[in-house]
Design a protein around this motif. Structure first.
Motif, PDB file in Angstrom:
ATOM      1  N   ILE A   9       0.866  -1.172   0.000  1.00  0.00           N
ATOM      2  CA  ILE A   9       0.000   0.000   0.000  1.00  0.00           C
ATOM      3  C   ILE A   9       0.906   1.226   0.000  1.00  0.00           C
ATOM      4  O   ILE A   9       1.906   1.266   0.717  1.00  0.00           O
ATOM      5  N   CYS A  10       0.570   2.175  -0.827  1.00  0.00           N
ATOM      6  CA  CYS A  10       1.414   3.350  -1.028  1.00  0.00           C
ATOM      7  C   CYS A  10       0.581   4.602  -0.763  1.00  0.00           C
ATOM      8  O   CYS A  10      -0.528   4.732  -1.280  1.00  0.00           O
ATOM      9  N   ASP A  11       1.120   5.496   0.016  1.00  0.00           N
ATOM     10  CA  ASP A  11       0.459   6.762   0.300  1.00  0.00           C
ATOM     11  C   ASP A  11       0.715   7.706  -0.877  1.00  0.00           C
ATOM     12  O   ASP A  11       1.856   8.099  -1.129  1.00  0.00           O
ATOM     13  N   VAL A  12      -0.330   8.044  -1.594  1.00  0.00           N
ATOM     14  CA  VAL A  12      -0.215   8.904  -2.777  1.00  0.00           C
ATOM     15  C   VAL A  12       0.399  10.256  -2.407  1.00  0.00           C
ATOM     16  O   VAL A  12       1.149  10.846  -3.182  1.00  0.00           O
ATOM     17  N   ARG A  13       0.140  10.719  -1.202  1.00  0.00           N
ATOM     18  CA  ARG A  13       0.693  12.005  -0.759  1.00  0.00           C
ATOM     19  C   ARG A  13       2.219  11.959  -0.703  1.00  0.00           C
ATOM     20  O   ARG A  13       2.887  12.935  -1.021  1.00  0.00           O
ATOM     21  N   ARG A  14       2.785  10.820  -0.313  1.00  0.00           N
ATOM     22  CA  ARG A  14       4.249  10.680  -0.291  1.00  0.00           C
ATOM     23  C   ARG A  14       4.832  10.736  -1.698  1.00  0.00           C
ATOM     24  O   ARG A  14       5.899  11.308  -1.920  1.00  0.00           O
ATOM     25  N   ILE A  15       4.135  10.130  -2.649  1.00  0.00           N
ATOM     26  CA  ILE A  15       4.587  10.176  -4.041  1.00  0.00           C
ATOM     27  C   ILE A  15       4.545  11.617  -4.542  1.00  0.00           C
ATOM     28  O   ILE A  15       5.472  12.099  -5.190  1.00  0.00           O
ATOM     29  N   ARG A  16       3.471  12.319  -4.232  1.00  0.00           N
ATOM     30  CA  ARG A  16       3.331  13.727  -4.625  1.00  0.00           C
ATOM     31  C   ARG A  16       4.478  14.555  -4.050  1.00  0.00           C
ATOM     32  O   ARG A  16       5.076  15.387  -4.731  1.00  0.00           O
ATOM     33  N   GLU A  17       4.808  14.325  -2.769  1.00  0.00           N
ATOM     34  CA  GLU A  17       5.906  15.052  -2.120  1.00  0.00           C
ATOM     35  C   GLU A  17       7.252  14.713  -2.759  1.00  0.00           C
ATOM     36  O   GLU A  17       8.094  15.597  -2.936  1.00  0.00           O
ATOM     37  N   SER A  18       7.461  13.459  -3.111  1.00  0.00           N
ATOM     38  CA  SER A  18       8.714  13.059  -3.767  1.00  0.00           C
ATOM     39  C   SER A  18       8.851  13.731  -5.129  1.00  0.00           C
ATOM     40  O   SER A  18       9.944  14.162  -5.506  1.00  0.00           O
ATOM     41  N   LEU A  19       7.756  13.816  -5.864  1.00  0.00           N
ATOM     42  CA  LEU A  19       7.790  14.514  -7.152  1.00  0.00           C
ATOM     43  C   LEU A  19       8.073  15.994  -6.967  1.00  0.00           C
ATOM     44  O   LEU A  19       8.841  16.586  -7.738  1.00  0.00           O
ATOM     45  N   ALA A  20       7.480  16.586  -5.949  1.00  0.00           N
ATOM     46  CA  ALA A  20       7.723  18.010  -5.685  1.00  0.00           C
ATOM     47  C   ALA A  20       9.184  18.251  -5.309  1.00  0.00           C
ATOM     48  O   ALA A  20       9.790  19.239  -5.709  1.00  0.00           O
ATOM     49  N   ARG A  21       9.758  17.330  -4.544  1.00  0.00           N
ATOM     50  CA  ARG A  21      11.125  17.484  -4.061  1.00  0.00           C
ATOM     51  C   ARG A  21      12.161  17.147  -5.132  1.00  0.00           C
ATOM     52  O   ARG A  21      13.164  17.830  -5.272  1.00  0.00           O
ATOM     53  N   HIS A  22      11.910  16.095  -5.922  1.00  0.00           N
ATOM     54  CA  HIS A  22      12.921  15.598  -6.866  1.00  0.00           C
ATOM     55  C   HIS A  22      12.556  15.799  -8.332  1.00  0.00           C
ATOM     56  O   HIS A  22      13.367  15.516  -9.207  1.00  0.00           O
ATOM     57  N   GLY A  23      11.341  16.228  -8.607  1.00  0.00           N
ATOM     58  CA  GLY A  23      10.914  16.442  -9.990  1.00  0.00           C
ATOM     59  C   GLY A  23      10.882  15.152 -10.794  1.00  0.00           C
ATOM     60  O   GLY A  23      10.678  14.069 -10.244  1.00  0.00           O
ATOM     61  N   ASP A  24      11.094  15.279 -12.089  1.00  0.00           N
ATOM     62  CA  ASP A  24      11.028  14.130 -12.991  1.00  0.00           C
ATOM     63  C   ASP A  24      12.035  13.042 -12.648  1.00  0.00           C
ATOM     64  O   ASP A  24      11.838  11.887 -13.007  1.00  0.00           O
ATOM     65  N   ARG A  25      13.120  13.406 -11.962  1.00  0.00           N
ATOM     66  CA  ARG A  25      14.147  12.397 -11.626  1.00  0.00           C
ATOM     67  C   ARG A  25      13.555  11.240 -10.836  1.00  0.00           C
ATOM     68  O   ARG A  25      13.972  10.094 -10.999  1.00  0.00           O
ATOM     69  N   PHE A  26      12.593  11.521  -9.970  1.00  0.00           N
ATOM     70  CA  PHE A  26      11.964  10.455  -9.181  1.00  0.00           C
ATOM     71  C   PHE A  26      11.232   9.484 -10.112  1.00  0.00           C
ATOM     72  O   PHE A  26      11.407   8.271 -10.024  1.00  0.00           O
ATOM     73  N   ALA A  27      10.413  10.017 -10.999  1.00  0.00           N
ATOM     74  CA  ALA A  27       9.678   9.164 -11.934  1.00  0.00           C
ATOM     75  C   ALA A  27      10.632   8.411 -12.862  1.00  0.00           C
ATOM     76  O   ALA A  27      10.422   7.228 -13.158  1.00  0.00           O
ATOM     77  N   GLU A  28      11.674   9.066 -13.317  1.00  0.00           N
ATOM     78  CA  GLU A  28      12.641   8.434 -14.214  1.00  0.00           C
ATOM     79  C   GLU A  28      13.382   7.288 -13.536  1.00  0.00           C
ATOM     80  O   GLU A  28      13.827   6.355 -14.201  1.00  0.00           O
ATOM     81  N   ARG A  29      13.515   7.348 -12.227  1.00  0.00           N
ATOM     82  CA  ARG A  29      14.181   6.278 -11.476  1.00  0.00           C
ATOM     83  C   ARG A  29      13.264   5.067 -11.299  1.00  0.00           C
ATOM     84  O   ARG A  29      13.719   3.927 -11.285  1.00  0.00           O
ATOM     85  N   VAL A  30      11.971   5.307 -11.186  1.00  0.00           N
ATOM     86  CA  VAL A  30      11.015   4.248 -10.871  1.00  0.00           C
ATOM     87  C   VAL A  30      10.378   3.624 -12.109  1.00  0.00           C
ATOM     88  O   VAL A  30      10.110   2.427 -12.126  1.00  0.00           O
ATOM     89  N   LEU A  31      10.138   4.397 -13.142  1.00  0.00           N
ATOM     90  CA  LEU A  31       9.359   3.936 -14.289  1.00  0.00           C
ATOM     91  C   LEU A  31      10.224   3.474 -15.460  1.00  0.00           C
ATOM     92  O   LEU A  31      11.232   4.096 -15.783  1.00  0.00           O
ATOM     93  N   ALA A  32       9.782   2.391 -16.098  1.00  0.00           N
ATOM     94  CA  ALA A  32      10.402   1.927 -17.342  1.00  0.00           C
ATOM     95  C   ALA A  32      10.002   2.896 -18.463  1.00  0.00           C
ATOM     96  O   ALA A  32       9.118   3.732 -18.291  1.00  0.00           O
ATOM     97  N   ALA A  33      10.631   2.788 -19.604  1.00  0.00           N
ATOM     98  CA  ALA A  33      10.428   3.747 -20.697  1.00  0.00           C
ATOM     99  C   ALA A  33       8.960   3.892 -21.101  1.00  0.00           C
ATOM    100  O   ALA A  33       8.456   5.013 -21.254  1.00  0.00           O
ATOM    101  N   GLY A  34       8.250   2.793 -21.279  1.00  0.00           N
ATOM    102  CA  GLY A  34       6.842   2.861 -21.663  1.00  0.00           C
ATOM    103  C   GLY A  34       5.984   3.511 -20.592  1.00  0.00           C
ATOM    104  O   GLY A  34       5.080   4.301 -20.890  1.00  0.00           O
ATOM    105  N   GLU A  35       6.267   3.170 -19.348  1.00  0.00           N
ATOM    106  CA  GLU A  35       5.526   3.768 -18.228  1.00  0.00           C
ATOM    107  C   GLU A  35       5.806   5.262 -18.139  1.00  0.00           C
ATOM    108  O   GLU A  35       4.899   6.051 -17.860  1.00  0.00           O
TER     109      GLU A  35
END
Length: 130
Positions: A9-35
């Protein structure tokens, strides 16, 4: 035969905060190219939908890593595990590289369920051995 079961279970608010803090780098670390392409498209249209998409993928990968018993150690990496939707809409996992080889060598098949609400994303994963 069941090889492993994982849930997360993942708290969506934590993901939002990580994106705010790290920007696209967070998503680029977690997601494969298609995602990543899907995340960018959804985020451009409706930023909150992009956050939830990222949260469900994060949760699904955590559940899968638990089901195979590796956690986030090699060959399990964020981007070697890609969550896709089949034509029916059913979520599925596509593996890449060493992780794909590792699972194929063990004859593993994956079943995945994901869901999200306003504040949480949850995933359940069952891995079977042929």
């Amino acid at each position: 035969m069941i090889y492993g079961i994982g849930t997360d279970i993942c708290d969506v608010r934590r993901i939002r905060e990580s994106l705010a803090r790290h920007g696209d780098r967070f998503a680029e670390r977690v997601l494969a190219a298609g995602e990543l392409a899907t995340w960018r498209a959804r985020s451009a249209r409706w930023p909150e939908r992009g956050v939830r998409f990222l949260a469900t993928r994060f949760s699904a990968k955590e559940a899968f890593s638990k089901a195979i018993g590796l956690g986030m150690t090699m060959p399990m990496t964020w981007r070697a595990c890609e969550v896709v939707n089949l034509a029916s809409g059913q979520p599925s996992i596509v593996l890449h590289g060493a992780l794909k080889d590792w699972c194929e060598a063990r004859g593993l098949r994956v079943h995945l369920s994901v869901t999200d609400e306003s504040d949480y994303a949850a995933s359940f994963c069952v891995v079977e051995k042929d």
